[in-house]
Design an enzyme around this catalytic site. Structure first.
Site, PDB file in Angstrom:
ATOM      1  N   ARG A 102       0.829  -1.207   0.000  1.00 41.72           N
ATOM      2  CA  ARG A 102       0.000   0.000   0.000  1.00 41.72           C
ATOM      3  C   ARG A 102       0.864   1.257   0.000  1.00 41.72           C
ATOM      4  O   ARG A 102       0.525   2.260  -0.646  1.00 41.72           O
ATOM      5  CB  ARG A 102      -0.916  -0.014   1.228  1.00 41.72           C
ATOM      6  CG  ARG A 102      -1.951   1.094   1.240  1.00 41.72           C
ATOM      7  CD  ARG A 102      -3.046   0.789   2.241  1.00 41.72           C
ATOM      8  NE  ARG A 102      -4.055   1.830   2.278  1.00 41.72           N
ATOM      9  CZ  ARG A 102      -4.172   2.719   3.271  1.00 41.72           C
ATOM     10  NH1 ARG A 102      -3.348   2.680   4.306  1.00 41.72           N
ATOM     11  NH2 ARG A 102      -5.117   3.637   3.229  1.00 41.72           N
ATOM     12  N   HIS A 107       0.465   4.233  -2.705  1.00 45.21           N
ATOM     13  CA  HIS A 107       0.173   5.602  -2.315  1.00 45.21           C
ATOM     14  C   HIS A 107       1.305   6.547  -2.720  1.00 45.21           C
ATOM     15  O   HIS A 107       1.049   7.734  -2.974  1.00 45.21           O
ATOM     16  CB  HIS A 107      -0.084   5.683  -0.813  1.00 45.21           C
ATOM     17  CG  HIS A 107      -1.461   5.227  -0.434  1.00 45.21           C
ATOM     18  ND1 HIS A 107      -2.248   5.877   0.493  1.00 45.21           N
ATOM     19  CD2 HIS A 107      -2.204   4.176  -0.867  1.00 45.21           C
ATOM     20  CE1 HIS A 107      -3.406   5.257   0.610  1.00 45.21           C
ATOM     21  NE2 HIS A 107      -3.394   4.207  -0.202  1.00 45.21           N
ATOM     22  N   ASN A 119      -3.799   8.672   4.576  1.00 46.64           N
ATOM     23  CA  ASN A 119      -2.572   7.956   4.938  1.00 46.64           C
ATOM     24  C   ASN A 119      -2.350   7.793   6.436  1.00 46.64           C
ATOM     25  O   ASN A 119      -1.697   6.842   6.867  1.00 46.64           O
ATOM     26  CB  ASN A 119      -1.359   8.677   4.344  1.00 46.64           C
ATOM     27  CG  ASN A 119      -1.317   8.609   2.834  1.00 46.64           C
ATOM     28  OD1 ASN A 119      -1.837   7.670   2.235  1.00 46.64           O
ATOM     29  ND2 ASN A 119      -0.720   9.604   2.200  1.00 46.64           N
ATOM     30  N   PRO A 134      -7.513   7.459  -4.494  1.00 47.04           N
ATOM     31  CA  PRO A 134      -8.932   7.070  -4.594  1.00 47.04           C
ATOM     32  C   PRO A 134      -9.483   6.646  -3.239  1.00 47.04           C
ATOM     33  O   PRO A 134      -8.935   5.751  -2.591  1.00 47.04           O
ATOM     34  CB  PRO A 134      -8.897   5.886  -5.568  1.00 47.04           C
ATOM     35  CG  PRO A 134      -7.504   5.342  -5.468  1.00 47.04           C
ATOM     36  CD  PRO A 134      -6.614   6.496  -5.153  1.00 47.04           C
ATOM     37  N   HIS A 159      -6.058  -5.922  -2.277  1.00 50.29           N
ATOM     38  CA  HIS A 159      -6.874  -5.972  -1.067  1.00 50.29           C
ATOM     39  C   HIS A 159      -7.068  -7.404  -0.565  1.00 50.29           C
ATOM     40  O   HIS A 159      -7.739  -7.612   0.444  1.00 50.29           O
ATOM     41  CB  HIS A 159      -8.243  -5.334  -1.320  1.00 50.29           C
ATOM     42  CG  HIS A 159      -8.192  -3.841  -1.405  1.00 50.29           C
ATOM     43  ND1 HIS A 159      -9.291  -3.065  -1.684  1.00 50.29           N
ATOM     44  CD2 HIS A 159      -7.163  -2.971  -1.259  1.00 50.29           C
ATOM     45  CE1 HIS A 159      -8.948  -1.787  -1.701  1.00 50.29           C
ATOM     46  NE2 HIS A 159      -7.660  -1.706  -1.452  1.00 50.29           N
ATOM     47  N   ASP A 217      -3.646 -14.238  -2.778  1.00 53.91           N
ATOM     48  CA  ASP A 217      -4.385 -15.152  -3.638  1.00 53.91           C
ATOM     49  C   ASP A 217      -5.519 -14.411  -4.332  1.00 53.91           C
ATOM     50  O   ASP A 217      -5.595 -13.180  -4.270  1.00 53.91           O
ATOM     51  CB  ASP A 217      -4.906 -16.345  -2.834  1.00 53.91           C
ATOM     52  CG  ASP A 217      -5.760 -15.920  -1.639  1.00 53.91           C
ATOM     53  OD1 ASP A 217      -6.261 -14.764  -1.643  1.00 53.91           O
ATOM     54  OD2 ASP A 217      -5.943 -16.725  -0.717  1.00 53.91           O
TER      55      ASP A 217
END
Length: 329
Positions: A64, A68, A96, A165, A195, A256
């Site tokens: 992440r 970002h 953040n 976003p 995610h 996965d």
């Protein structure tokens, strides 16, 4: 899935294999530090693996962090810069802070690299290497990282607010913001697959549970039993920032394709997850990613490499920061 769909998936799979053989763009190159700092990638990997051994969840944090960074001013390490008395930096913008983590791992790698080869390896490249190693640690596919990035000297919280976003975006808004970064809708859906690892604070999705709109309090696209489970974890009105929820409760530390299976079951955590089912075309991509996991992994690898090329500084642009948190004086 009928025969025609299977053939289309196979042809797309072959295209990805062939495209992976293409050379990187002229700005960056694989093995950039082979002569100037041969141990650069190994040192970063050692620090990443050491940290993830103690806390596997930090893998999602590093992935992440790289995302970002790339979405604000490009992949220039600006997300690593600390705020000062006269400037609020990206890392302290609401998208953040407090959710971004993994900064200490970048610091540790940078400290070792400054001892090994002073002033050679950029913080932006360290972050790209660390994100790659985190994907691999989480059982994603290995891939080579084109490097040669240099570090930016500007970091503004306001730019993080306008470029990242939010979790409540719909499919049209997501497509537009990713297109603005040179990424297609398909690449947006693929990158959303990150995610499959990580966690979220309740504030990022609690509106779907208690305050969805003026007609219904709960998002009707959210599986009711999953919603009840989330309510027990995130009570209405709670402001406890220490409460976090896994984005993929089944395999939260494994890279996965289960994320897409959750979306198919109306168990996407964010509005921006479940909205991937909004159109026949995006729904089809979710289905293929869910049930052809290697195809998803290959697409993610290529999209993630492309993400790391957004707005890079090279050559004499920017600088090589001595401390990733502070621009050189």
């Amino acid at each position: 899935m009928d025969l025609r769909k299977v053939i289309n998936v196979f042809l797309a799979f072959v295209a990805i294999i062939l495209s992976s053989c293409a050379t990187s763009n002229a700005q960056l190159q694989v093995g950039f530090y082979n002569r100037s700092c041969p141990l650069a990638e190994s040192i970063v990997k050692e620090e990443v693996l050491k940290a993830l051994y103690d806390d596997p969840g930090l893998a999602a944090g590093l992935v992440r962090l790289h995302f970002h960074d790339a979405f604000v001013r490009g992949a220039d390490g600006s997300v690593l810069i600390d705020s000062t008395s006269n400037n609020t930096a990206e890392k302290d913008a609401p998208p953040n802070n407090p959710s971004l983590r993994g900064f200490e791992i970048i610091d540790a790698a940078k400290s070792r690299l400054e001892t090994e080869c002073k002033g050679i390896v950029s913080c932006a490249d360290i972050l790209a290497f660390a994100a790659r190693d985190s994907v691999l640690y989480s059982m994603g596919l290995p891939y080579a990282v084109p490097s040669g990035r240099r570090d930016g000297r500007v970091s503004l919280a306001s730019e993080a607010m306008s470029n990242l976003p939010p979790p409540f975006f719909n499919i049209t808004q997501l497509t537009q913001i990713f297109n603005g970064k040179g990424l297609s809708q398909e690449e947006m859906i693929t990158l959303s697959g990150a995610h499959t690892i990580g966690r979220s604070h309740c504030s990022s999705f609690s509106n779907r549970l208690y305050n969805f709109n003026s007609i219904v309090s709960q998002d009707p696209s959210l599986d009711p039993s999953y919603a009840e489970q989330l309510k027990t974890q995130c009570p209405n009105g709670s402001t406890n920032a220490s409460i976090v929820v896994p984005m993929d409760p089944n395999t939260p530390t494994k890279f996965d394709s289960n994320y897409y299976k959750l979306i198919l079951a109306n168990r996407g955590l964010f509005t921006s997850d479940q909205t991937l089912m909004s159109t026949p075309e995006t729904k089809k991509q979710v289905q293929v990613n869910a049930y052809v996991p290697l195809y998803f992994q290959l697409k993610f690898r290529d999209a993630f490499v492309k993400l790391g090329k957004i707005g890079v500084l090279t050559g004499n642009q920017g600088e090589i920061r001595i401390n990733c948190r502070v621009i050189n004086s």
